[in-house]
Design a protein around this motif. Structure first.
Motif, PDB file in Angstrom:
ATOM      1  N   CYS A  12      -2.348  30.178 -12.604  1.00 37.32           N
ATOM      2  CA  CYS A  12      -2.667  31.523 -12.127  1.00 37.32           C
ATOM      3  C   CYS A  12      -4.122  31.662 -11.697  1.00 37.32           C
ATOM      4  O   CYS A  12      -4.497  32.644 -11.046  1.00 37.32           O
ATOM      5  CB  CYS A  12      -2.355  32.566 -13.199  1.00 37.32           C
ATOM      6  N   ASP A  13      -4.975  30.669 -12.047  1.00 36.72           N
ATOM      7  CA  ASP A  13      -6.393  30.721 -11.674  1.00 36.72           C
ATOM      8  C   ASP A  13      -6.688  29.948 -10.393  1.00 36.72           C
ATOM      9  O   ASP A  13      -7.823  29.966  -9.918  1.00 36.72           O
ATOM     10  CB  ASP A  13      -7.259  30.140 -12.804  1.00 36.72           C
ATOM     11  N   ILE A  14      -5.686  29.255  -9.849  1.00 34.16           N
ATOM     12  CA  ILE A  14      -5.945  28.402  -8.672  1.00 34.16           C
ATOM     13  C   ILE A  14      -5.610  29.184  -7.407  1.00 34.16           C
ATOM     14  O   ILE A  14      -4.450  29.384  -7.063  1.00 34.16           O
ATOM     15  CB  ILE A  14      -5.127  27.095  -8.729  1.00 34.16           C
ATOM     16  N   ASN A  15      -6.676  29.622  -6.742  1.00 33.07           N
ATOM     17  CA  ASN A  15      -6.528  30.448  -5.541  1.00 33.07           C
ATOM     18  C   ASN A  15      -6.562  29.572  -4.291  1.00 33.07           C
ATOM     19  O   ASN A  15      -7.329  29.806  -3.363  1.00 33.07           O
ATOM     20  CB  ASN A  15      -7.637  31.496  -5.501  1.00 33.07           C
ATOM     21  N   LEU A  16      -5.753  28.513  -4.292  1.00 40.91           N
ATOM     22  CA  LEU A  16      -5.702  27.578  -3.162  1.00 40.91           C
ATOM     23  C   LEU A  16      -4.264  27.486  -2.661  1.00 40.91           C
ATOM     24  O   LEU A  16      -3.321  27.625  -3.435  1.00 40.91           O
ATOM     25  CB  LEU A  16      -6.178  26.184  -3.596  1.00 40.91           C
ATOM     26  N   PRO A  17      -4.081  27.233  -1.353  1.00 37.43           N
ATOM     27  CA  PRO A  17      -2.713  27.101  -0.836  1.00 37.43           C
ATOM     28  C   PRO A  17      -2.043  25.829  -1.333  1.00 37.43           C
ATOM     29  O   PRO A  17      -2.698  24.812  -1.570  1.00 37.43           O
ATOM     30  CB  PRO A  17      -2.909  27.064   0.681  1.00 37.43           C
ATOM     31  N   VAL A  18      -0.728  25.881  -1.511  1.00 35.09           N
ATOM     32  CA  VAL A  18       0.047  24.712  -1.939  1.00 35.09           C
ATOM     33  C   VAL A  18      -0.032  23.655  -0.842  1.00 35.09           C
ATOM     34  O   VAL A  18       0.270  23.925   0.322  1.00 35.09           O
ATOM     35  CB  VAL A  18       1.519  25.099  -2.200  1.00 35.09           C
ATOM     36  N   THR A  19      -0.467  22.453  -1.218  1.00 31.58           N
ATOM     37  CA  THR A  19      -0.708  21.390  -0.245  1.00 31.58           C
ATOM     38  C   THR A  19      -0.050  20.096  -0.709  1.00 31.58           C
ATOM     39  O   THR A  19      -0.095  19.765  -1.896  1.00 31.58           O
ATOM     40  CB  THR A  19      -2.227  21.152  -0.080  1.00 31.58           C
ATOM     41  N   PHE A  20       0.566  19.395   0.220  1.00 30.06           N
ATOM     42  CA  PHE A  20       1.151  18.087  -0.086  1.00 30.06           C
ATOM     43  C   PHE A  20       1.202  17.276   1.200  1.00 30.06           C
ATOM     44  O   PHE A  20       1.030  17.816   2.300  1.00 30.06           O
ATOM     45  CB  PHE A  20       2.545  18.228  -0.707  1.00 30.06           C
ATOM     46  N   ARG A  21       1.418  15.983   1.050  1.00 27.43           N
ATOM     47  CA  ARG A  21       1.453  15.096   2.214  1.00 27.43           C
ATOM     48  C   ARG A  21       2.821  14.418   2.310  1.00 27.43           C
ATOM     49  O   ARG A  21       3.297  13.845   1.335  1.00 27.43           O
ATOM     50  CB  ARG A  21       0.353  14.032   2.103  1.00 27.43           C
ATOM     51  N   ILE A  22       3.455  14.522   3.471  1.00 28.38           N
ATOM     52  CA  ILE A  22       4.725  13.825   3.698  1.00 28.38           C
ATOM     53  C   ILE A  22       4.375  12.455   4.275  1.00 28.38           C
ATOM     54  O   ILE A  22       3.803  12.359   5.363  1.00 28.38           O
ATOM     55  CB  ILE A  22       5.616  14.612   4.670  1.00 28.38           C
ATOM     56  N   GLU A  23       4.653  11.400   3.508  1.00 30.98           N
ATOM     57  CA  GLU A  23       4.205  10.068   3.900  1.00 30.98           C
ATOM     58  C   GLU A  23       5.206   9.339   4.786  1.00 30.98           C
ATOM     59  O   GLU A  23       4.945   9.087   5.950  1.00 30.98           O
ATOM     60  CB  GLU A  23       3.878   9.240   2.658  1.00 30.98           C
ATOM     61  N   ARG A  24       6.385   8.986   4.258  1.00 30.14           N
ATOM     62  CA  ARG A  24       7.273   8.117   5.047  1.00 30.14           C
ATOM     63  C   ARG A  24       8.720   8.249   4.577  1.00 30.14           C
ATOM     64  O   ARG A  24       9.004   8.808   3.516  1.00 30.14           O
ATOM     65  CB  ARG A  24       6.819   6.654   4.925  1.00 30.14           C
TER      66      ARG A  24
END
Length: 811
Positions: A12-24
């Protein structure tokens, strides 16, 4: 237990957008489905066009719009390695949040390859990180309901040796397993053989490899606004219980005592000879590259203090060193100030950081002013707006900074004029009115005392009177604006009334008794308004467009607005002017148009009028930008029938404003606030939304409309390639000055500018994000090219939803 096991972040304290990397995409594919040139002569006609569609589901319901990767137009292996950033933030997630991945192939009739679903939090309510290998359910779209019918994780009883090894690789990449080069090479070779063996055993199974973002510590799920002191009911003794530690963030007495002992001033003699090791040097260099907004950890502060003597020749290190000083300790503060006096002299851009609210020491702020004294008047004028705002953070009304600004203003009438206006506008702020008024009084008193002017032609009294008459002029213009609003009828009737007033009741505005210094350009002396060339814009506020005569026989065209706060426009245009200067210092002239803007009150101000037309008007009359420019710069032998110089000006100005509007997060872009000069120079106006704010949903990453791309010959032309090259070059040049730009915005943190005042910290962090300081120059070029391609892809028929969404934006 180690100390690390007690460190965690709450979701609840992380004010960052959900980020991930699609590799292969992994797995064996039949040759008939994915042909290659060796076994199929017609392979080129049947290339695979594969993409992955990602969607977020919260508690079994879709949340936000799905996102897609780019199309892959080649045979196996299929590797996107594409970073996906959702609009949803980590703080908005629930414990049952899950991502769905569906793989599509547009080049074949069946289309759907398969789908998989993965929960973002594990059974211990910890956020999953690192690489995740998901098994696709062949021929099924990913199911986001709870529980899902397409789980991506392979059940335990089906897992083979490969899954165990992949877990170890995850740990290896996160630095949890010691690296031994020769052994690592042998291990990875053996793993490749195991992979081949497993793929033969699994047959036609497909796997999607996704890499989730990692944080410095583990992330534990916690709902926003929950009562940390009351644990939730426990179903069984094995459930994890989250208890909020009330002492988190407070000073640990034992650690504080240890820190004091480690910094004992008796060790000063030893510290003088200490030299950092290779690893310590790398850590120090990493710290020195931190942006000014980043807070140093306890270990980092201790490291800089330990090697303070060896860092004295490194001018970049001073601001970081001063951040690690315990200013409440009199002896430590005294030693820090002694070292500051002997340190290598810092740059002017770093001195601005020392005037921020972080530094309260009067000696440190006085040192910053002594550095600013080296700046010439032109450079000082670039930062004057922020230096006036920095008066808010001074500890006294008559500070060293205030004295410095007045003394420099006494030697330069242009600086005096701008300083007076910047201070006068802030007098409306009740919290700091007294402080700003003191500076205003000191300036007036010293101007009156001056025996002679800068050129020896005007005495101090006359110079001050010329500035006071600027205020009288703006007061009269406010009266004119109010009178015209009361006139009934259309805009033409209001224009007639304006000209009637200027030739009748307000004829003193047509010919001044004495020349007045133009508030926008104090170096220009204006002597009256030309009634026949003055007009009113068709707008709700009815801004005046006035043409002033000048003493040199020329004219100066000014727009006067009443009823609109233009301080935000003033800040943006100042940044455009500064960035133009930074680019030109690197021999890159992008033909920007940093027109002058000056706020003369909370709801009034002046803007320089630049002869131009809006793209909306040009396109309605000429249907294209090129046909409009052909009117002014025709050339039968030139590109697209216009001169090469005109096209180059257009391309460069488009590139410059594309980069600047991206960095500053300027929103609400439409064809009415993009203007074009007759020489091909494009520029933006009206900056009511900055730092990522936009009144319209789903704004494109860059403000680049399709008509601009068409004027360059389309996305495949050599001129469009040149445009991208200018964009990337400008972006890297401005990234080098990121600290300067961030420092200037940090000094504006206490201002009343709407998009900064609402949440200064968030706004500055958004600005910092745009510079991508985690990338080197080469990587930043790839990043920016992808950004341009992403924006332009919305302008061509590739993704119908995106086109419709962004077409609506431009309307």
């Amino acid at each position: 237990m180690t100390g690390n096991e007690f460190r965690f972040f709450l979701s609840c304290d992380i004010n960052l957008p959900v980020t991930f990397r699609i590799e292969r995409l992994e797995g064996s594919f039949p040759n008939s489905k994915f042909p290659n040139s060796e076994n199929n002569a017609s392979a080129e006609n049947r290339m695979s066009e594969i993409y992955v569609e990602c969607a977020l589901f919260i508690d079994g319901a879709p949340f936000g719009l799905p996102t897609r990767t780019r199309l892959e137009s080649a045979g196996p292996p299929f590797c996107w390695n594409e970073l996906i950033t959702l609009t949803t933030k980590y703080r908005d997630l629930t414990a049952q949040s899950q991502l769905t991945f569906t793989v599509w192939d547009l080049s074949h009739g069946e289309g759907l390859i398969g789908g998989a679903t993965i929960l973002l939090f594990n059974n211990k309510k910890q956020l999953k990180t690192g690489k995740q290998k998901l098994r696709l359910w062949a021929g099924k779209e990913a199911d986001g309901t709870s529980p899902t019918t397409t789980p991506g994780k392979v059940p335990k009883h089906e897992r083979g040796e490969l899954e165990r090894l992949e877990k170890l690789v995850n740990k290896y990449e996160r630095g949890q397993i010691q690296r031994v080069d020769w052994l690592d090479r042998l291990t990875f070779k053996a793993m490749e053989k195991i992979k081949e063996r497993e793929s033969l055993k699994n047959g036609s199974s497909h796997y999607l490899v996704v890499d989730f973002c990692s944080f410095e510590h583990r992330v534990v799920f916690q709902e926003s606004g929950s009562n940390f002191l009351l644990p939730s009911p426990i179903a069984s003794t094995n459930d994890i219980v989250i208890v909020w530690d009330q002492e988190v963030g407070k000073i640990n007495p034992s650690e504080h005592k240890q820190l004091k002992l480690a910094r004992s001033l008796t060790r000063g003699v030893i510290d003088r000879d200490l030299k950092p090791s290779s690893n310590e040097r790398k850590s120090i260099q990493r710290i020195l590259k931190y942006p000014p907004t980043r807070t140093l950890s306890g270990d980092e502060r201790q490291l800089l203090w330990k090697f303070r003597f060896s860092l004295m020749s490194e001018k970049r290190a001073l601001t970081k060193f001063l951040r690690c000083v315990e200013w409440s300790d009199v002896q430590e503060a005294k030693q820090a100030l002694e070292l500051m006096g002997k340190w290598e002299m810092i740059d002017v851009s770093d001195a601005l950081e020392l005037l921020s609210p972080v530094f309260e020491s009067e000696e440190v702020r006085a040192y910053a002013v002594s550095v600013l004294e080296r700046a010439d008047d032109e450079e000082l004028q670039c930062y004057l707006l922020q230096l006036v705002q920095a008066l808010r953070f001074e500890r006294s009304d008559k500070s060293r900074l205030s004295h410095f600004l007045v003394q420099r203003a006494l030697c330069n009438i242009e600086l005096a004029s701008f300083l007076r206006w910047y201070v006068a506008v802030e007098l409306y702020d009740p919290a700091y009115a007294k402080r700003f008024y003191c500076t205003y009084e000191i300036l007036e008193e010293n101007m009156m005392k001056k025996a002679a002017g800068v050129n020896g032609e005007e005495d101090g009294f006359k110079q001050w009177q010329s500035l006071v008459r600027q205020t009288e002029l703006t007061a009269q213009l406010c009266t004119v604006t109010r009178d015209l609003r009361n006139v009934r009828g259309n805009t033409q009737k209001k224009i007639e009334k304006l000209r009637q007033l200027l030739t009748g009741l307000l004829s003193e505005l047509t010919y001044f008794d004495e020349p007045i210094r133009s508030p926008l350009a104090p170096g220009v002396l204006i002597i009256g308004i030309v009634p026949s060339e003055s007009s009113i814009f068709k707008s709700a506020l009815h801004p005046l467009r006035l043409t002033f005569r000048t003493t040199n026989g020329g004219t100066s065209k000014i727009i006067f607005k009443k009823g609109d706060d233009i301080r935000q426009d003033q800040l943006v245009v100042q940044m455009v002017s500064l960035m133009d200067r930074l680019l030109k210092l690197e021999n890159l002239d992008l033909h920007l148009t940093p027109y002058k803007v000056l706020a003369t009150g909370q709801d009034e101000g002046m803007l320089e009028f630049i002869p131009s037309r809006s793209l909306a008007l040009i396109l309605s009359e000429h249907r294209s930008i090129i046909s409009y420019l052909q009117k002014f710069h025709p050339d039968d032998h030139g590109p697209f029938g216009i001169t090469a110089t005109c096209l180059e000006t257009f391309i460069k100005s488009c590139a410059g404003y594309s980069v600047i509007t991206y960095i500053l997060g300027i929103g609400d872009r439409h064809l009415d606030n993009l203007l074009l000069r007759n020489d091909g120079g494009l520029f933006h106006v009206d900056f009511g939304f900055i730092l990522g704010r936009d009144p319209k949903p789903f704004p494109p990453p860059m403000k680049l409309c399709k008509e601009m791309v068409e004027a360059m010959g389309g996305a495949e032309s050599q001129y469009y390639t040149r445009f991208k090259s200018y964009c990337c070059e400008a972006y890297n040049i401005l990234r080098k000055s990121s600290n300067l730009i961030l420092n200037l915005f940090y000094l504006m943190a206490g201002s009343n500018i709407p998009d900064i005042a609402s949440d200064p910290e968030k706004g500055i962090l958004k600005l910092q994000e745009k510079f991508r300081l985690d990338l080197d120059d080469e990587a930043s070029i790839h990043f920016f090219q992808d950004l341009i391609n992403e924006s332009v892809s919305a302008l061509f028929p590739q993704m119908v939803e995106t086109i419709h969404r962004w077409a609506q934006y431009w309307r």
